[in-house]
Each structure stands twice: as structure tokens, then as C-alpha cells.
Design an enzyme around this catalytic site. Structure first.
Site, PDB file in Angstrom:
ATOM      1  N   ASP A 117      12.330  18.895 -83.824  1.00 48.22           N
ATOM      2  CA  ASP A 117      11.199  19.392 -84.612  1.00 48.22           C
ATOM      3  C   ASP A 117      11.471  20.802 -85.128  1.00 48.22           C
ATOM      4  O   ASP A 117      11.127  21.135 -86.262  1.00 48.22           O
ATOM      5  CB  ASP A 117       9.930  19.385 -83.741  1.00 48.22           C
ATOM      6  CG  ASP A 117       8.682  19.794 -84.507  1.00 48.22           C
ATOM      7  OD1 ASP A 117       8.563  19.433 -85.692  1.00 48.22           O
ATOM      8  OD2 ASP A 117       7.815  20.455 -83.912  1.00 48.22           O
ATOM      9  N   HIS A 150       2.703   4.194 -63.330  1.00 50.13           N
ATOM     10  CA  HIS A 150       1.626   4.542 -62.403  1.00 50.13           C
ATOM     11  C   HIS A 150       1.205   6.001 -62.569  1.00 50.13           C
ATOM     12  O   HIS A 150       2.013   6.853 -62.932  1.00 50.13           O
ATOM     13  CB  HIS A 150       2.096   4.339 -60.957  1.00 50.13           C
ATOM     14  CG  HIS A 150       2.461   2.918 -60.659  1.00 50.13           C
ATOM     15  ND1 HIS A 150       3.704   2.411 -60.928  1.00 50.13           N
ATOM     16  CD2 HIS A 150       1.737   1.895 -60.123  1.00 50.13           C
ATOM     17  CE1 HIS A 150       3.741   1.125 -60.575  1.00 50.13           C
ATOM     18  NE2 HIS A 150       2.567   0.788 -60.085  1.00 50.13           N
ATOM     19  N   MET A 207      11.411   7.458 -64.789  1.00 53.51           N
ATOM     20  CA  MET A 207      10.815   7.462 -66.129  1.00 53.51           C
ATOM     21  C   MET A 207      10.299   8.854 -66.493  1.00 53.51           C
ATOM     22  O   MET A 207      10.359   9.258 -67.659  1.00 53.51           O
ATOM     23  CB  MET A 207       9.679   6.447 -66.225  1.00 53.51           C
ATOM     24  CG  MET A 207      10.120   4.990 -66.117  1.00 53.51           C
ATOM     25  SD  MET A 207      11.595   4.531 -67.067  1.00 53.51           S
ATOM     26  CE  MET A 207      11.117   4.993 -68.732  1.00 53.51           C
ATOM     27  N   GLU A 208       9.812   9.584 -65.502  1.00 49.98           N
ATOM     28  CA  GLU A 208       9.359  10.954 -65.767  1.00 49.98           C
ATOM     29  C   GLU A 208      10.550  11.817 -66.225  1.00 49.98           C
ATOM     30  O   GLU A 208      10.409  12.635 -67.152  1.00 49.98           O
ATOM     31  CB  GLU A 208       8.733  11.550 -64.504  1.00 49.98           C
ATOM     32  CG  GLU A 208       7.285  11.140 -64.254  1.00 49.98           C
ATOM     33  CD  GLU A 208       7.113   9.709 -63.709  1.00 49.98           C
ATOM     34  OE1 GLU A 208       8.136   9.032 -63.427  1.00 49.98           O
ATOM     35  OE2 GLU A 208       5.963   9.263 -63.563  1.00 49.98           O
ATOM     36  N   LEU A 210       2.749   0.806 -68.472  1.00 49.82           N
ATOM     37  CA  LEU A 210       2.770   0.202 -67.150  1.00 49.82           C
ATOM     38  C   LEU A 210       3.182   1.193 -66.059  1.00 49.82           C
ATOM     39  O   LEU A 210       3.350   0.812 -64.897  1.00 49.82           O
ATOM     40  CB  LEU A 210       3.695  -1.019 -67.163  1.00 49.82           C
ATOM     41  CG  LEU A 210       3.358  -2.014 -68.281  1.00 49.82           C
ATOM     42  CD1 LEU A 210       4.302  -3.198 -68.239  1.00 49.82           C
ATOM     43  CD2 LEU A 210       1.917  -2.471 -68.212  1.00 49.82           C
TER      44      LEU A 210
END
Lengths: 159, 159, 159, 159, 159, 159
Positions: free
Chosen positions: A125, A76, A110-111, A74
Site C-alpha cells: 500500500d 476460533h 493462521m494468526e 472458521l
């Protein structure tokens, strides 16, 4: 008050932000990878201390900030106009801080969170062959600026 | 013993796994989103309790498992042959568990960790309008099976 | 003067361009694929001369211009508002020219260079079965316009 | 003999390789970025010599090898099971060599060429603020092994 | 009058829109999946009626709207600033409607059509185990607003 | 019998196919774009009849087949080992047929349907400036072979 991403029937939607003004916005997030004392030691004093490890994680984090609308259904599609990811080796593992900046219509919290998370996963990793218990912790927004809701700093967070 | 992802000069590389056998491998990871009591309450008892929230996060997690080689610079491109992501609303927020399965040449621990992390970020994206302090915690591998190193369960983790 | 993509400690970052104005910018790049006389002949006079070969390369180049921020870790996510890729069969192989245009905050030199490079790789992919020595040469920016540094044309380059 | 990627009418297609055996295959490609003496000097002796520059390019190259089927329209989706990208600062700029390995149904020449090209573009992206004439040259396969056509070394290429 | 995406020689290009103004634009598209009465029945009254089926399709559609410039070679990279995808179970299968909004330089008809198509494909993916004849129909734009050509409603389409 | 993509609680999952054998599988899908007589005429007899139009659509379709696991949340990451997309101009518009082949663990029906749909969307993107009512129809699997369920041909479909 309801979830803005749900309509009245509970269905997911991408919130309409066409009416928002493009303005300069910034968000900073932090998190940490915990790993064994042996890995920390190797990150500090091995024959090739760190090598590219932190660079790989830094770049993975910057790239992930740009992938946010692909990863989060959701979110953008917006311009990403600046990004830094810093990693610091500590006694417990690696601390990560990311700052993302935009001159677009939505905040970039969110970024920033995505950059920290993926940088942390990239560290895991690379160290998992030495410590399979390596883990990611406390990924949170610590500050934001710009936009309608203005500036905010997370209570109790060091500056 | 050195970082397998670094060569003798400390330069990052994708480890050569062409000599490994394709076998069935599985990994399970867990993590949690912490959010306010108000958000938890709304997830449980709102007028549209949850709606698509957990479905969005579940799908984001499954998609992220498939994006692992794009997100993590040194991860291999492998087949992803099964994935589940479960989310449970708790008193503190949302607990997440992901299991990924493959019949290929490397383990899928990073795929499972990535699924949990991105599912958690998707939850945060949807609740951040109600609680800007929502955060991601304790993302770790809890079990793996298959491959040369065999089965493993994280000590102290409930089954 | 230092590398703008490195901070004072040499760490990579995405340069902050939030303060730049969105203006119309353009960049043109060129390069060439060298291949055998036999392949050139076939591109010109085969039973299905060229067929889709140049179309495939043209489209690969246009698509690659859009993928630049995914491919180059420190490139910004910007709008791509126009792109052309032209290929010309010559005695030595195929010459490629790409022009990219935007009305955004950064120049599009890297987008044009990426379009030329990937169009060239697409040509090589299609002819490599006939000539495994096919190779890519002289990928360079030949002109740019717009932005703070203004217009520029590469010295010695034909118009 | 015609282009294998074209059918009898000249239409592009992805060649059917389902009948090929998965075997270990390897390809090595080389290329070079040319840039000004000033940039070379800075890469060697600046206050933060190189910093992350070569690491960013190395990672961009490894990531690009994995993106080959997205970039090249007729390339197959195959496993990428090993990849190294080495960069060396020379008097003329930066030399790049990439080796890609797979245990799958097609050769990985295009993956190696793509890794070299994108690593070179990443170098140009980082130095273009200091030298706008920086350019990419001589991207070619220098060796391959495995598969039906067996081993091959480019004539005249140093080992 | 010719195809705007072709130049005078018939070569594909991305049309230059740098001179267009960013304005609020919207497009709505519709389509339908046809499937067997048994599947319809199960979508309505099974032991887990629908479950996540419509949520998965809704999210696939929203994500696809954002992927339009990756999927369609000549589509522009633009901001996607709002998207909804609604699915309704009917006697014949599932009807789909998507609305996409932007405040950018081009219309979003293709984004809306892509959202409907991919949401429909996601439905087919989930029901194909029960009905291998499930199919996608009548994907069309039903309304658009904004931009130079102004508002438009497809003749004969219910409001 | 329930939806295989839902667990007992109706939650979406990627079905585990690790126990399936890699075998050669093939699927063919068809569909059609309807557009105005004027566009059909131009596709046939314009000053640059068709130009790259069908090539762009063909390549978009082939690329989309490879993007299926990114587009469809519950689709597996598998090898794509062969793909053809054919477009034929008819009196009503453009008919599309795609065949995808793999030597992997799942069928490729969704890959073939995705190729047809996206090829059709690419056609619409190119003709929409001349006919805004252009639409996509009757996207369906017409034949499959290989895998546990064996060969199948859609009843009533021409060979």
C-alpha cells in the site's frame, strides 16, 4: 481422512475444540514483498529513508493477528498473548517474519500467516505509488511449537 | 519523488483525497495457494469433493475487501460497490482472482489484493490439517481501470 | 529499564504474557467532560432532561472496553468479564468513572481508560450541537487490583 | 433548543443528514498525555529513544478516526478522505494534534477528537509500565472548516 | 428479582462473571425464514439450485456467533470454541439451527441466537430481489447444557 | 430470473452497483420480542421499570444498522445517513420498529432488518435471566422508498 472443517455432507463448520487443553503454543511464519530496485533504494537511502514505513507494516501485522477470527470464517476466537513482526529490507524488497504466541486451545499458525500477509499488504500500500507491480510472495509457516501435534520446523527453512 | 504516505519528516499520514472526483474504478488481483497433491486430489474427487471449501474462501475474500481500511492503516474509508472472487483448483493447488469495483475517490487495488490474500488464507486454514506446508504465492495486481492514472494491465499477464 | 513494548532495536511488539497466570484483576479509571452552563442546565432540567444521553454514553463506554485490543495496537486479546460505566452531571459538565474486571492474563487499566475516554467522546458527540467547545479532561487510572504488581490506589484520589 | 440526537421523548436517534450536501470539511483537535520526567527523558534520550512509540500512537490515531462510527453510537458512517496525527514530546509528556478531512455529508470533529484520544491512550499503553499515573488531558476541537456552519477557530488557541 | 443487567438505579452494566468457572457449555437455537413458493422452488430446482446461497448464510451465521460481544452491548468477550449452522429448505422457506460451544465463563445462548438471526438475514439478503416480503420468524433457544443452571430443553421442541 | 447474488455457475458475488445513482432511500422494518407476563410486568412497573433496557436495545439496533456490511457477506459498504429504532412494551413483550435512511447507491432494507433483529436480540439478552424462552418474531420490511423500484408498502401492514 477428510477436511476437518467440513461435516459429512461437505458443510463448513467451526471445529469443536472445547475438549482441548489450554497450553502455550507458538507459530512463526514468513513471506516477502517484491518491489523495484528504485523502491528498495528509497527504503534504504532516501531523504527520509523508510520513515514510518516498516513501523506501519509491523503494527498492521500485529493488529491483523488479532483480527484472524474476524477474517477467517472458521477460525476460533482465542486469546492472543504475544506477537512480533519483523521486516528486513533486502535487494528484492522486504522480508517479513511474524511470531504469535498464545496460552489457549488452538494453534496460532493462521494468526502468524495473517500477520505476515497483512504486513506485506501494508508495505505494498505504501510503495504502490512508486511501483504498481509490487507483490506478495511465499507466505508460509516455518515453525510451530506446543499443542497435541508438538513441535515442527519446515524442511529446508533457515533457523 | 518520495513515498506519498510519508510527510517531509517521514511520518505516516493518510493522503488527502478530498479533491479527487468520485468516478468508477476497478482493480483485479491474482494469487495462488500451493498445497500437496493429496489435498488437490481431495478437492477434486473426495467423498464430499470441495464441499463448502471454495465458498468459504470466496466469502472470506469478499468480506476482506470490505475490511481493507480496517486492516491497512493508511487506506481510506470508501464505498465498495462490487466484488467477485473466483477460485480454481489446479494441479498445484488453488488459483484465486478477485475484482473489486467502486464509484468513489480512490483506486481499489488494495481491496483486490486483500481479497485475494484473505481468500488464500481461508483455503490454507481449511487444508492445513492435511498439509501444514500449504502456502500463499504471487499476490499481485493484474489490471486496473478508472481514476487519474487510467487503465493498466500488468505486462505478461494472461487476459 | 526500557519500554517493555519495544525490543532492543526500538521496534514495537506485543509483550509475551503466555507465562502469566489467569487471575482476577480489576481497574477503575476516571475523567470528565467540560461543557457550558447551558448544556449542564439542559442535562438537568430540560423538557426531556438527559433522555438517553447518559445511557448512550454508558453503553459506548462498555462497548469500548471490549474494543480495546482493536484500538490499541499492542494490547492483548483478553476476556472482558465485567464492566460498569457511571456518569454524573456536575456544575462543570459530566464526570465519568469506569471499572473493568477480568479473570485473564493481563491488567485491564487500558480497558478502563478506553471506556472513560469513549464514554466522554459520546457525551461530546451529543452536546456538540449546543456547545462546540465541549472537551475531555483528566482521564486517569485511579485504582487497580490483582496481578503481579498487586493493588494500587492513585495518591490523592477520593475513594 | 434541544439535543439534536434526542427526539421529543428523549430517545436517542441518528440524525438524518440525507439532505445535506457532500462538501469538503476539515477538523483539527488537540490533547496531551502527561507523564513522569523519567518517561519524558527516556522518550528523548534513551538507548532506543522513542523507537516506534510515536509511530504506534500515530497509526492508532489514524485507525481510530476511521472507527468513529463503530465507537460512537450516533455517529454517521461517512468517508474518511484524509488524516494526519502529529505527536510532540514536551517537558510534561506528549502533545497530540490530529486533522481529519472528508468530502461527505457531516463534519469530522468527532473523528479528530477520537484520533487524538486513541493516540493518547496508545502512548499511555506504552509508557504505563514505567509510569502508572500517565493520563490524558484537554482533548478539544481547535478548528473546523466547511459545512453549513462554516469555519471556526477555538478562541485563545495558538494557530 | 430484578434485571441482572441493571443496577439498583436502572443503569445498564456488564454483569461481573470473574467468579464463574470456565466449563464446557453449549446452546442450540432455531428460527426460520419465510419466503414465496417461487423462491423455494428456485432454491430447490433452479438452473443453479441454491448455488452458494446456503453456504453464504452458514458462514454469515458462524461469523456472527463470533461477533456477539460487538453486537450486544452487555455481552461478555468470551472464547467461541465450536459452531455449526445448518439450513434446510422447506415448503415455507428455510429452517435454521445453530449450535455454539465454549469452554468459558458464560453461556452461549446469545451466540446461538445471533448465529440463527444473521444466517436468516443473509438468506433474506439473497432472496429479497425475488421476494421483498421474505421475513425472519421464531428465533428461540431450544436447548442448552453446562453452567450453573445445568441442562435445559425447550418444552414442546422436537429433539 | 435468477438470484442476483449468484453468477451463472451459482457462485456468490457482490452485485456491481457502480452504475446506480446516489439518491435518498429509506426503509422501515418491524419485529417483536415475545416474553413472559412477568417480564412484561417488570418492564412496566418494577422498582426500576425498564431502566436502561430500551435504551440499550435502541443503541444496539442503531449500531447494528451500521454493521450490516460486516454481518452480511454480500452487502455493500454504503453511507448510513439516518437511523431511528423505537421499542414499545406490549402485553406480549416488546415491539420494535427501525427506519434507516441513506443518500447512496443501494436500498437500506437489510440495514433496517438488521437493526430490528439486533435490537430484539439485545432485549432477549437482558431478559433471558428472567425468561429463558424469550424469542424474536416476524422481522420484516414494512415500507421502503426511493431507488429504481420506487416506493412500496407491505400489504396489510398498519401505517
Amino acid at each position: 481422512m477428510d477436511f476437518p472443517h467440513l461435516d459429512d455432507s461437505g458443510r463448513a463448520r467451526m471445529v469443536d475444540v472445547t475438549a482441548k487443553e489450554p497450553t502455550v503454543r507458538s507459530a512463526t511464519a514468513r513471506g516477502a514483498v517484491h518491489c523495484s530496485a528504485e523502491v528498495v533504494d528509497r527504503l534504504r537511502t532516501g531523504s527520509v529513508p523508510k520513515g514510518d514505513v516498516l513501523a506501519v507494516a509491523r503494527i498492521a501485522g500485529i493488529q491483523a493477528a488479532k483480527s484472524t477470527p474476524t477474517l477467517l470464517p472458521l477460525a476460533h476466537v482465542i486469546g492472543v498473548h504475544g506477537a512480533t513482526v519483523d521486516l528486513t529490507v533486502t535487494d528484492d524488497g522486504v522480508e517479513i517474519e511474524a511470531t504469535v504466541r498464545t496460552a489457549d486451545r488452538t494453534g496460532v499458525e493462521m494468526e502468524a500467516l495473517t500477520a505476515v500477509s497483512v504486513a506485506g499488504l501494508a508495505v505494498i500500500d505504501m510503495v504502490k505509488g512508486l511501483d504498481r507491480t509490487a507483490s506478495l510472495h511465499d507466505v508460509r509457516v516455518v515453525a510451530k511449537s506446543g499443542g497435541r501435534s508438538g513441535d515442527w520446523r519446515r524442511p529446508g527453512e533457515p533457523g
